[in-house]
Design an enzyme around this catalytic site. Structure first.
Site, PDB file in Angstrom:
ATOM      1  N   ASN A  10      45.025  44.696  43.660  1.00  0.00           N
ATOM      2  CA  ASN A  10      43.980  43.972  42.948  1.00  0.00           C
ATOM      3  C   ASN A  10      44.638  44.738  41.162  1.00  0.00           C
ATOM      4  O   ASN A  10      44.212  45.315  41.159  1.00  0.00           O
ATOM      5  CB  ASN A  10      43.150  44.782  43.203  1.00  0.00           C
ATOM      6  CG  ASN A  10      41.135  44.210  42.892  1.00  0.00           C
ATOM      7  OD1 ASN A  10      41.304  43.662  41.952  1.00  0.00           O
ATOM      8  ND2 ASN A  10      40.409  44.978  42.859  1.00  0.00           N
ATOM      9  N   ARG A  76      44.042  40.452  45.697  1.00  0.00           N
ATOM     10  CA  ARG A  76      43.345  39.212  44.676  1.00  0.00           C
ATOM     11  C   ARG A  76      42.915  38.440  43.035  1.00  0.00           C
ATOM     12  O   ARG A  76      43.610  39.712  42.852  1.00  0.00           O
ATOM     13  CB  ARG A  76      42.561  40.412  44.814  1.00  0.00           C
ATOM     14  CG  ARG A  76      40.728  40.880  44.499  1.00  0.00           C
ATOM     15  CD  ARG A  76      40.003  41.517  44.873  1.00  0.00           C
ATOM     16  NE  ARG A  76      38.181  41.316  43.904  1.00  0.00           N
ATOM     17  CZ  ARG A  76      37.476  41.969  42.960  1.00  0.00           C
ATOM     18  NH1 ARG A  76      38.392  42.468  41.899  1.00  0.00           N
ATOM     19  NH2 ARG A  76      36.715  41.090  42.589  1.00  0.00           N
ATOM     20  N   HIS A 164      32.838  37.647  44.317  1.00  0.00           N
ATOM     21  CA  HIS A 164      32.911  39.367  45.383  1.00  0.00           C
ATOM     22  C   HIS A 164      32.461  38.536  47.008  1.00  0.00           C
ATOM     23  O   HIS A 164      31.846  39.586  47.937  1.00  0.00           O
ATOM     24  CB  HIS A 164      31.060  39.700  45.669  1.00  0.00           C
ATOM     25  CG  HIS A 164      30.850  40.864  44.370  1.00  0.00           C
ATOM     26  ND1 HIS A 164      29.524  41.232  43.623  1.00  0.00           N
ATOM     27  CD2 HIS A 164      31.859  42.025  43.111  1.00  0.00           C
ATOM     28  CE1 HIS A 164      29.789  42.034  42.793  1.00  0.00           C
ATOM     29  NE2 HIS A 164      31.232  42.263  42.538  1.00  0.00           N
ATOM     30  N   ARG A 225      25.820  44.152  32.967  1.00  0.00           N
ATOM     31  CA  ARG A 225      26.001  43.400  33.043  1.00  0.00           C
ATOM     32  C   ARG A 225      24.487  42.585  33.291  1.00  0.00           C
ATOM     33  O   ARG A 225      23.566  43.037  33.888  1.00  0.00           O
ATOM     34  CB  ARG A 225      25.988  42.445  33.857  1.00  0.00           C
ATOM     35  CG  ARG A 225      28.434  42.023  33.080  1.00  0.00           C
ATOM     36  CD  ARG A 225      28.882  41.541  35.037  1.00  0.00           C
ATOM     37  NE  ARG A 225      29.377  42.735  35.557  1.00  0.00           N
ATOM     38  CZ  ARG A 225      30.312  42.460  36.483  1.00  0.00           C
ATOM     39  NH1 ARG A 225      30.367  41.017  36.643  1.00  0.00           N
ATOM     40  NH2 ARG A 225      31.230  42.717  37.015  1.00  0.00           N
ATOM     41  N   GLU A 368      36.976  45.694  51.411  1.00  0.00           N
ATOM     42  CA  GLU A 368      37.116  44.344  50.384  1.00  0.00           C
ATOM     43  C   GLU A 368      38.638  44.764  50.638  1.00  0.00           C
ATOM     44  O   GLU A 368      39.686  43.364  50.984  1.00  0.00           O
ATOM     45  CB  GLU A 368      36.895  44.112  49.029  1.00  0.00           C
ATOM     46  CG  GLU A 368      35.851  44.122  48.471  1.00  0.00           C
ATOM     47  CD  GLU A 368      35.413  43.548  46.961  1.00  0.00           C
ATOM     48  OE1 GLU A 368      34.789  44.685  46.497  1.00  0.00           O
ATOM     49  OE2 GLU A 368      35.576  42.617  47.080  1.00  0.00           O
TER      50      GLU A 368
END
Ligand code: AMP
Length: 385
Positions: A10, A76, A164, A225, A368
């Site tokens: 990742n 990823r 996601h 965010r 993940e």
């Protein structure tokens, strides 16, 4: 059984997370992170150096990549644009297409590209791209389309992509297993609540709605965010404060959300401040919960009937108070949690609604890296059949 591991990478612009994992057994043989890539004064100049540092860490941990027989590398990739709806073997053309998507994800895809280039040069095994957007390529047009001029949207590939996706897919499958029913017959809502937060509605294993959009800024309140705001805010901030687009982007991505409301983006700290009577922390919690209820209600209406609602990621897995607050007052809609089950500390997938409740409420740890390793292995197996 194939026991060779998959290396999951990742790669962000300044960090490289890695995990060496056996997809079938979930055995993690090594994992780590290389940080400060390309930063001033850092010994890690670029992603080639990061990969070298990873290999040094593996050697130090007594992991011999030649001896374990690396099966593949799973990368990823945040943005797959309109092109990629499935795990994809990376060749030169695919890499060029991922580069071509950089305008859609200027903060994320460049790091992935550098990581892929470095890893392809280093490891002579199949490399597979797993896209964060892929699970949401099934969104119906009505859900994926912004109400802006169509020709503009088509020309610049402006639509809702969702992110996601690897986690939402993993959780919706795990939820079906947990409740012992076929994925195909279940209507689900998944709430992925970590530093980034997103919700999805999944019908029969297929994503039909999600809260993030063209970028990962839309939707739920997140650590830093804003999630949903009135797009007119941009004009207001520009006209009244003379803020540039770059300033506004930073404000909404880095200085908003829980941090903007309370001063902290870490949910644990937020809960501590809230318990101590901090007013900003209380408001932040309430706004966060309000937005979640809004999405849960909306997705219930879209799905028409709900079987399972799952909480996952750092906040969803670990905060009983947050889960209770989201469900509170929704008993008329079939939601309820058993407060004892909700309060239990556990790291395994579990149901927290009372027995025989019309809607099963689950807490499921996301993984993940394992999901990426599995998707990588599945793709390679399907090609060798
Ligand atoms: P993630 O992005 O999935 O790693 O999630 C990170 C978020 O989870 C941060 O806001 C953490 O504060 C939050 N988190 C982790 N552990 C806990 C906990 N025990 N209670 C509440 N929030 C937590």
């Amino acid at each position: 059984m194939n026991e060779a591991p998959v290396l999951v990478l990742n790669a962000g612009s300044s960090s490289l997370k890695y995990q060496l994992v056996v997809p079938e057994t979930a055995e993690v043989q090594a994992k780590g992170i290389i940080e400060r890539i390309g930063e001033q004064g850092s010994p890690i100049a670029d992603h080639d150096a990061a990969l070298q540092a990873m290999q040094d860490q593996l050697v130090a941990a007594d992991v011999d990549l030649d001896a374990v027989g690396l099966r593949a590398v799973g990368h990823r990739v945040v943005h797959g644009g309109p092109e990629f709806s499935d795990p994809t073997i990376i060749d030169d053309d695919v890499l060029a297409e991922i580069k071509d998507l950089i305008p859609l994800a200027p903060l994320h895809n460049p790091g992935a590209v550098s990581g892929i280039e470095a890893a392809r040069a280093e490891f002579d095994v199949p490399h597979v791209a797993i896209f964060d957007t892929a699970f949401f390529s099934t969104l119906p047009l009505a859900a994926a389309t912004y109400a802006i001029p169509r020709d503009l949207a088509q020309k610049y590939r402006i639509r809702r992509y969702g992110f996601h996706g690897t986690s939402h897919q993993f959780i919706s499958r795990a939820a079906a297993e947990l409740v012992g029913r076929d994925l195909g017959e279940l209507n689900q809502i998944v709430l992925h609540l970590g530093n980034g937060c997103s919700a999805s509605a999944v019908r029969g294993g297929v994503a039909v709605e999600t809260s993030m959009g063209l970028t990962p800024l839309q939707g739920l309140v997140m650590g830093t965010r804003s999630g949903d705001i009135d797009p007119g805010l941009h004009t207001f901030l520009h006209n009244e404060l003379g803020m540039s687009i770059g300033d506004i982007d930073t404000l909404l991505n880095k200085q908003s959300g829980l941090k903007g409301l309370s001063g902290v983006n870490d949910f644990r700290e937020l809960e501590q401040r809230r318990a101590a009577g901090d007013e900003g922390a209380q408001l932040a919690f309430e706004v966060y919960v309000h937005r979640l209820k809004h999405y849960v209600g909306a997705y219930l209406a879209l799905l028409g009937r709900l079987d399972v609602l799952s909480f996952t990621a750092g906040v969803g897995e670990n905060s009983p108070a947050l889960r209770a607050a989201v469900i509170e007052g929704l008993d008329g809609l079939g939601f309820g949690v058993d407060s004892e089950l909700n309060g239990e500390r556990s790291t395994v997938a579990r149901v927290i609604s009372p027995d025989r409740a019309p809607i099963a409420i689950a807490v499921i740890p996301t993984n993940e890296e394992l999901a990426i390793a599995r998707e990588t292995a599945e793709l390679l197996e399907s090609r060798s059949d």
